[in-house]
Design a protein around this motif. Structure first.
Motif, PDB file in Angstrom:
ATOM      1  N   ASP A  28     -10.977  79.931 -56.850  1.00 14.34           N
ATOM      2  CA  ASP A  28     -10.781  79.022 -58.089  1.00 14.34           C
ATOM      3  C   ASP A  28     -11.851  78.413 -57.790  1.00 14.34           C
ATOM      4  N   PHE A  42     -14.634  80.782 -60.576  1.00  9.98           N
ATOM      5  CA  PHE A  42     -14.768  80.444 -61.692  1.00  9.98           C
ATOM      6  C   PHE A  42     -14.759  80.133 -62.509  1.00  9.98           C
ATOM      7  N   ARG A  72     -12.945  76.882 -61.875  1.00  8.44           N
ATOM      8  CA  ARG A  72     -11.991  76.001 -62.284  1.00  8.44           C
ATOM      9  C   ARG A  72     -11.587  75.002 -61.540  1.00  8.44           C
ATOM     10  N   LEU A 124     -19.420  84.396 -63.773  1.00  5.15           N
ATOM     11  CA  LEU A 124     -18.067  84.397 -63.408  1.00  5.15           C
ATOM     12  C   LEU A 124     -16.975  83.031 -64.573  1.00  5.15           C
ATOM     13  N   PHE A 125     -17.757  82.049 -64.746  1.00  2.59           N
ATOM     14  CA  PHE A 125     -17.350  81.457 -65.033  1.00  2.59           C
ATOM     15  C   PHE A 125     -16.986  82.182 -66.510  1.00  2.59           C
ATOM     16  N   ASP A 163     -14.391  84.504 -66.915  1.00  7.31           N
ATOM     17  CA  ASP A 163     -13.351  84.340 -67.038  1.00  7.31           C
ATOM     18  C   ASP A 163     -12.274  83.481 -67.762  1.00  7.31           C
TER      19      ASP A 163
END
Length: 343
Positions: A285, A288, A290, A304-305, A308
């Motif tokens: 997690d 990303f 999160r 990646l953020f 997502d």
């Protein structure tokens, strides 16, 4: 002049392209139009008769609306709703008592879906904060290395440290350019609605781009299903982020990236597998974005953020798995086929 046929009002309610619902005085669903069912992910028979609280994702806002309805007042503002699949969506709404012959017979509410706008605004804000955070840290590292080089300029190790300086400078340049590009893509797509996108075309184009950008990496892929998925102009950028991640965070001399896509009961699963170090389960997690922002610098950061958030805006999902046939990770993206939405 005669009053319009009540059926005309019912047809207008059902065919409106914004979500609308009618609740009784006990705040149970009495009726909901097709746009409302699609927004919330329910079938008509599953939701009519249930409490409106079923969809409330923020109890404080829900009770505020109830109190104003009981008081005979209208309500308008932002709200959060929980779909049948438990995904939280956002909207701007309006609710009002329905008064007949002086008596409140129920309540009417309608709302505009702002989920995509909210996600993109949040993504843009975090990208800006992340960029500033990383730039500050990287520049501190550069400053430290240059001090060491200056203090022992005749030391042979100074050349190695100078190489490190150059690497860090390149990292700063790459991160700043990537963040700028991604923010521009977000801003351009702010008001763009989801629409059918040919997945095979997007994948082929982005793989070719990656092969040109990373000539030392090996890309393996076959033919992709010729299907349309729900997306927008940012889908290609999200795929590009996954391909870039598979190469840039790879610790092998020759990064290998395998791309595949398979249909799965109304959905398509895209898999981007690499031969890198893999991702520990406890970090999946975090990479990303999160987790809390102050932990983001432990992950891979911007790309990646971004991916997502973009995939989530299509009601899709993205996750990472271990490779079963060796070292590395598999990044998976689940997208909905357009035909499933039309059915």
């Amino acid at each position: 002049m005669e009053d319009p046929d009540p059926e005309l009002y019912r047809e207008a309610f059902r065919s409106a392209d914004i979500p609308m619902l009618i609740a009784d005085t006990n705040f149970a669903f009495r009726d909901i139009n097709d746009a409302g069912l699609e927004f919330l992910g329910y079938d008509y028979d599953d939701i009519v008769g249930e409490s409106v609280g079923l969809i409330a994702a923020d109890e404080e806002i829900y009770y505020e609306i109830v109190e104003q309805m009981i008081a005979g007042e209208t309500w308008s503002g932002e709200f959060m709703a929980r779909r049948k699949d438990q995904q939280v969506v956002y909207g701007q709404g309006f609710a009002s008592p329905m008064v007949v012959d002086g008596d409140v017979e129920g309540f009417l509410a309608f709302f505009v879906d702002t989920t995509k706008q909210r996600r993109y605004e949040n993504a843009s804000e975090v990208l800006n904060r992340l960029l500033r955070h990383d730039l500050r840290n990287e520049l501190n590292v550069v400053y430290g290395y240059t001090q060491q080089v200056a203090s022992r300029i005749d030391d042979e190790q100074a050349l190695e440290e100078l190489d490190l300086v150059q690497e860090k400078v390149l990292e700063i340049v790459h991160k700043s350019e990537r963040a700028r590009d991604l923010r521009e893509h977000l801003e351009r797509s702010h008001d763009v609605s989801n629409h059918p996108v040919r997945l095979d075309v997007v994948l082929n184009n982005k793989i070719v781009d990656a092969m040109i950008e990373f000539p030392d990496a090996e890309f393996q892929f076959g033919s992709f299903p010729e299907v349309e998925v729900i997306g927008d102009d940012l889908l290609g950028e999200a795929i590009e982020c996954l391909l870039e991640n598979a190469v840039m965070h790879n610790d092998k001399e020759t990064p290998r990236v395998e791309v595949s896509a398979d249909r799965d009961g109304g959905f398509v699963i895209v898999r981007v597998a690499d031969n890198g170090p893999g991702v520990p389960e406890e970090h999946r997690d975090l990479i990303f974005g999160r987790e809390e922002y102050d932990q983001l610098h432990h992950g891979t950061g911007i790309s990646l953020f971004f991916a997502d958030n973009v995939v989530s805006s299509y009601n899709g999902t993205i996750w990472v798995e271990d490779r079963e046939d060796g070292d590395g990770a598999v990044f998976c993206v689940r997208l909905q086929e357009q035909s499933t939405v039309d059915d």
